[in-house]
Design a protein around this motif. Structure first.
Motif, short mmCIF file in Angstrom:
data_model
loop_
_atom_site.label_atom_id
_atom_site.label_comp_id
_atom_site.label_asym_id
_atom_site.label_seq_id
_atom_site.Cartn_x
_atom_site.Cartn_y
_atom_site.Cartn_z
N SER A 485 60.80 30.78 24.39
CA SER A 485 59.34 30.70 24.45
C SER A 485 58.84 31.07 25.84
O SER A 485 59.54 30.92 26.84
N LEU A 486 57.59 31.56 25.87
CA LEU A 486 56.92 31.84 27.14
C LEU A 486 55.95 30.74 27.54
O LEU A 486 55.29 30.83 28.57
N ARG A 487 55.85 29.70 26.73
CA ARG A 487 55.00 28.57 27.09
C ARG A 487 55.67 27.78 28.21
O ARG A 487 56.87 27.94 28.49
N LEU A 488 54.92 26.92 28.87
CA LEU A 488 55.50 26.11 29.93
C LEU A 488 56.67 25.30 29.38
O LEU A 488 56.59 24.74 28.29
N PRO A 489 57.78 25.22 30.12
CA PRO A 489 58.96 24.51 29.62
C PRO A 489 58.69 23.02 29.41
O PRO A 489 57.80 22.42 30.01
N GLY A 490 59.54 22.42 28.57
CA GLY A 490 59.52 20.98 28.38
C GLY A 490 58.16 20.45 27.97
O GLY A 490 57.46 21.04 27.15
N GLN A 491 57.79 19.31 28.58
CA GLN A 491 56.52 18.65 28.28
C GLN A 491 55.45 18.96 29.33
O GLN A 491 54.47 18.22 29.46
N GLN A 492 55.62 20.05 30.07
CA GLN A 492 54.69 20.34 31.15
C GLN A 492 53.26 20.58 30.64
O GLN A 492 52.29 20.14 31.25
N GLU A 493 53.13 21.30 29.54
CA GLU A 493 51.80 21.56 29.00
C GLU A 493 51.10 20.26 28.61
O GLU A 493 49.92 20.05 28.92
N ALA A 494 51.85 19.39 27.96
CA ALA A 494 51.27 18.09 27.57
C ALA A 494 50.89 17.28 28.80
O ALA A 494 49.84 16.59 28.82
N PHE A 495 51.69 17.35 29.85
CA PHE A 495 51.39 16.63 31.09
C PHE A 495 50.10 17.15 31.72
O PHE A 495 49.24 16.37 32.16
N VAL A 496 49.95 18.46 31.76
CA VAL A 496 48.73 19.04 32.33
C VAL A 496 47.51 18.61 31.52
O VAL A 496 46.44 18.31 32.09
N LYS A 497 47.63 18.55 30.20
CA LYS A 497 46.51 18.09 29.38
C LYS A 497 46.12 16.65 29.72
O LYS A 497 44.93 16.31 29.75
N GLN A 498 47.11 15.82 30.02
CA GLN A 498 46.81 14.44 30.43
C GLN A 498 46.11 14.42 31.78
O GLN A 498 45.21 13.60 32.01
N LEU A 499 46.49 15.31 32.67
CA LEU A 499 45.80 15.41 33.95
C LEU A 499 44.35 15.87 33.75
O LEU A 499 43.42 15.35 34.39
N LEU A 500 44.17 16.84 32.87
CA LEU A 500 42.81 17.31 32.59
C LEU A 500 41.95 16.22 31.99
O LEU A 500 40.74 16.14 32.26
N ASP A 501 42.56 15.35 31.20
CA ASP A 501 41.81 14.27 30.56
C ASP A 501 41.28 13.24 31.56
O ASP A 501 40.41 12.43 31.21
N GLN A 516 53.56 33.13 32.16
CA GLN A 516 53.79 32.15 31.10
C GLN A 516 52.48 31.89 30.34
O GLN A 516 51.39 31.94 30.93
N VAL A 517 52.62 31.61 29.07
CA VAL A 517 51.45 31.45 28.21
C VAL A 517 50.80 30.08 28.47
O VAL A 517 51.39 29.04 28.18
N ILE A 518 49.61 30.11 29.05
CA ILE A 518 48.92 28.87 29.42
C ILE A 518 47.53 28.83 28.79
O ILE A 518 46.65 28.09 29.25
N SER A 519 47.33 29.59 27.72
CA SER A 519 45.99 29.73 27.14
C SER A 519 45.44 28.41 26.59
O SER A 519 44.21 28.23 26.54
N SER A 520 46.31 27.47 26.22
CA SER A 520 45.82 26.21 25.66
C SER A 520 45.22 25.29 26.72
O SER A 520 44.52 24.32 26.40
N ILE A 521 45.48 25.58 28.00
CA ILE A 521 44.97 24.74 29.08
C ILE A 521 44.12 25.51 30.09
O ILE A 521 43.43 24.90 30.91
N ALA A 522 44.17 26.83 30.03
CA ALA A 522 43.52 27.65 31.06
C ALA A 522 42.02 27.40 31.16
O ALA A 522 41.46 27.30 32.26
N ASP A 523 41.34 27.31 30.01
CA ASP A 523 39.89 27.15 30.03
C ASP A 523 39.44 25.86 30.71
O ASP A 523 38.36 25.80 31.30
N ARG A 524 40.28 24.83 30.64
CA ARG A 524 39.90 23.53 31.20
C ARG A 524 40.28 23.41 32.68
O ARG A 524 39.80 22.49 33.36
N CYS A 525 41.14 24.27 33.18
CA CYS A 525 41.55 24.19 34.59
C CYS A 525 40.43 24.72 35.49
O CYS A 525 39.76 25.70 35.16
#
Length: 733
Positions: A485-501, A516-525
């Motif tokens: 996958s090209l998404r962030l490894p491991g649980q990093q994407e989920a962790f960033v979402k918690q930071l955004l929250d 790396q594919v970060i489209s699910s979090i890019a708009d909120r950063c």
């Protein structure tokens, strides 16, 4: 090399007489295998060379070669930014300076050949070795690859170190492309390194072209390389690639296939070529072909001075690696490699505030050092972890703490690991030596830090701004290392979402060897930075960018995907937007704005003419001094379809103070509007370089998708042809 020395580090002449009684041609990766200091490595090299000169039948010294993609791959040597990041600098002068420094150091310790750079034109975003390349564009790869040669060889091989363009042809993609793309684009970086830079060594890839492995492929070695390009230098195999030739049941036959195709050297240990005498005796190899290979190797040795009466083998003085000058170059390259992808105004951090720093790459040397650096090679091949002090690698945390302005405070908690389980597949699809690593596949790098999610989130809630450092490390990306996958490894994407929250602005910094594919979090950063692997000074460079001491200036050398893409993609396939791409080739923000104006272009130029003059102004319309990377593209009109829809053909960096205007003159050769003619072939069977009359569009832009100025030029007279193009690069005044 070490097997020739005893436990006290002294040359064991009995072992030499047993193992290399008749001499030896090469020593492979002689420095990266050693834990010693530079003086110790140099002393070993000198001891071996002196023994070879005085104790073997012909007295011919060996060639010691090493990888120098991001500096000399040895303990204590400077670690510059990874090559994919260097490409984002669009700075050929700094690239040349970096390899000049590298070449001087390698020569001092006895290295006379590098197996760098990798100039594969890589258009698959998921390719695990993309980080070693200059990205997806042939022109940019050619310009930087040629600068690499000029720096490392610094004017000639008598004082410099030879370069090796790899991997011939199309290992990173495009080897089986249509003839036009293969000859115009995939070949281009090798072509300019040879014809413009004077590079004398080429390495084939592990892959096959038109069904035949490259190392025994007469079509590409004897045909494209030696006949079409006229290359007269040394051809070497990639490590163990001859042993991997399919369909042949013996080393004798594999050796014969490779040398008959024009391959001169069998790396790393000559396992197959040890059987060449048998191949000659059996009539599988002619004496003439064998002698051609020997002569090409000896010619290279003569060119670097090894056959002189008193050869310059190495330095005789104390060797200091990672000098202040080299660290400064690493710092400058790092600041120019970083790409600012998004900024809603949160950056720069130029007023006192409390920063929460978190993420798996926030306090790790592995965020800075990619593949083919000393720490990475030691970990992957020898399962040994370096301490980050040889040389000192500045982490993001260290840079932010030491360089923070008055009134700022900084808290740190790692928050999450790179991965919770093993995500890496160790593939046996390249260097055959990786077979012994298969049993080590179930491993991941230990960051050596406490991970407390609750602590990190609590810290984030109490901050004014959050900096989240995420991405890959040296075990998640690199040769023989693959992820699905090209998404962030491991649980990093989920962790960033918690930071955004938390509601606090998040500055996302992505490290790694590919986009790396970060489209699910890019708009909120609030801001996004692509840092790649920025080298030993990466922490300082990023700190200065975040605090606003330096404006970011890097521009993407790849199309940055918004979705998973596992196939070739390139900006020049179409002049229409691609919905799969988040940020286009050539894109990158700064802390200011630039205005382009007053374009003037020569309206008519003969097809055989010398230059097309392109003049325009660039103005800094913001409040901070900064660099702008100006890009020149060419496109066909409806009547002229021999070109790509859009193609980079020039670039320059311009530094401007607020309100400063600079007039830029770029001289474009009509040959850069030409094409490889696949229909009208010359007597040698290859197409000719043809410049057709007609109207062409010249575009000046801030990226491939942000064209600021454009106008047309008409090429007059009849079509102009020549066997090879002779003008490759736009000149800027």
């Amino acid at each position: 090399m070490s097997e020739l020395f005893d436990e006290n580090g002294k040359l064991d002449t009995a072992k030499c007489r047993k193992l290399i009684p008749n001499g030896i041609g090469h020593f492979s990766q002689f420095a990266s295998q050693e834990e010693s200091c530079a003086d110790s490595i140099r002393d070993k090299v000198l001891a071996i060379q002196q023994w070879l000169i005085h104790n073997t039948p012909h007295g011919i010294p060996a060639l010691f070669h090493e990888e120098v993609l991001t500096g000399v791959t040895t303990r204590d040597a400077t670690i510059y930014p990874q090559q994919i990041g260097q490409a984002c600098s669009f700075n050929t002068e700094l690239a040349e300076k970096k390899t000049l420094q590298t070449g001087r150091q390698l020569r001092r310790i006895g290295g006379l050949l590098s197996l760098s750079p990798m100039v594969d034109v890589v258009r698959n975003p998921s390719f695990n070795r993309l980080e070693e390349s200059y990205g997806e564009d042939a022109y940019l790869s050619a310009a930087l690859g040629t600068a690499f040669v000029r720096g490392l060889q610094f004017g000639g091989l008598r004082e410099g170190v030879g370069t090796c363009s790899k991997h011939f042809l199309g290992y990173g993609g495009g080897g089986d492309a249509e003839e036009k793309e293969l000859m115009e684009e995939i070949l281009l970086p090798h072509e300019t390194m040879i014809r413009e830079g004077g590079s004398k060594v080429v390495m084939t890839g592990y892959h096959a072209v038109h069904g035949t492995n490259c190392v025994c492929n007469k079509e590409i070695i004897d045909g494209i390389l030696r006949t079409y390009l006229g290359f007269d230098g040394m051809m070497v195999s990639d490590y163990t690639s001859i042993e991997q030739i399919p369909g042949l049941d013996s080393d004798v036959k594999r050796a014969a296939a490779a040398i008959n195709a024009g391959n001169d050297v069998d790396f790393p240990k000559g396992t197959s070529y040890a059987h060449l005498q048998e191949a000659i005796d059996q009539g599988l190899v002619s004496q003439a072909d064998f002698e051609k290979a020997v002569k090409r190797v000896l010619t290279y040795k003569a060119s670097v001075g090894l056959l002189d009466e008193n050869p310059n083998l190495c330095s005789t003085e104390h060797i200091t690696l990672d000098t202040p000058e080299e660290r400064q170059t690493a710092y400058e390259l790092a600041t120019q490699s970083v790409v600012l992808l998004k900024n809603n105004g949160v950056l720069p951090l130029n007023k006192p505030q409390h920063i929460a720093l978190t993420g798996p790459n926030a306090n790790q040397m592995w965020a800075m050092a990619g593949d083919y650096t000393y720490p990475s090679m030691r970990y992957f091949w020898q399962v040994k972890t370096e301490d980050g002090e040889h040389p000192h690698i500045v982490t993001l945390r260290e840079g932010l703490e030491k360089r923070k302005p008055e009134g700022f405070t900084l808290s740190y908690s790692r928050g999450c690991d790179w991965t919770e389980g093993v995500e890496t597949i160790v593939e046996n699809s390249g260097d055959d030596r990786v077979k012994y690593l298969i049993y080590l596949q179930n491993r991941k790098i230990d960051g050596g830090e406490k991970i407390d999610l609750g602590e990190a989130l609590d810290m984030a809630r109490k901050s004014d701004v959050i900096i989240a450092a995420v991405g890959e490390n040296a075990i998640l990306c690199g040769e023989n290392r693959e992820r699905t996958s090209l998404r962030l490894p491991g649980q990093q994407e989920a962790f960033v979402k918690q930071l955004l929250d938390t509601g606090k602005p998040v500055v996302l910094i992505v490290f790694g060897g590919r986009a790396q594919v970060i489209s699910s979090i890019a708009d909120r950063c609030a801001a996004i930075i692509q840092a790649w692997y920025p080298g030993e000074e990466g922490g300082n460079a990023l700190a200065d960018i975040l605090y606003g001491k330096v404006s970011p200036s890097g521009k993407l050398s790849v199309s940055y995907p918004a979705v998973e893409i596992h196939e070739p993609v390139c900006y020049n396939y179409s002049d229409q937007p691609d919905s799969r791409i988040a940020w286009p080739f050539g894109y990158g923000l700064t802390y200011t704005t630039f205005e382009y104006s007053n374009l003037q272009i020569d309206k008519e130029v003969p097809t055989s003419g010398n230059q097309i003059q392109v003049i325009f102004d660039v103005k800094n319309t913001g409040k901070m001094e900064a660099d702008e990377i100006v890009q020149l593209y060419v496109s066909p009109t409806d009547q002229q379809q021999s070109l790509r829809p859009i193609q980079l053909q020039g670039f320059t960096r311009v530094h401007l103070r607020p309100n400063e205007i600079r007039t830029i003159t770029m001289l474009l050769s009509p040959q850069q509007l030409g094409h490889y003619d696949t229909i009208n072939k010359a007597d040698n069977g290859f197409g000719q370089w043809t410049v057709s009359p007609g109207e062409y569009i010249i575009k000046i832009g801030a990226s491939s998708a942000d064209i600021r100025l454009k106008d047309t030029v008409t090429l007059t007279d009849a079509a102009y042809t020549q066997p090879l193009r002779s003008n490759y690069f736009t000149v800027t005044k």
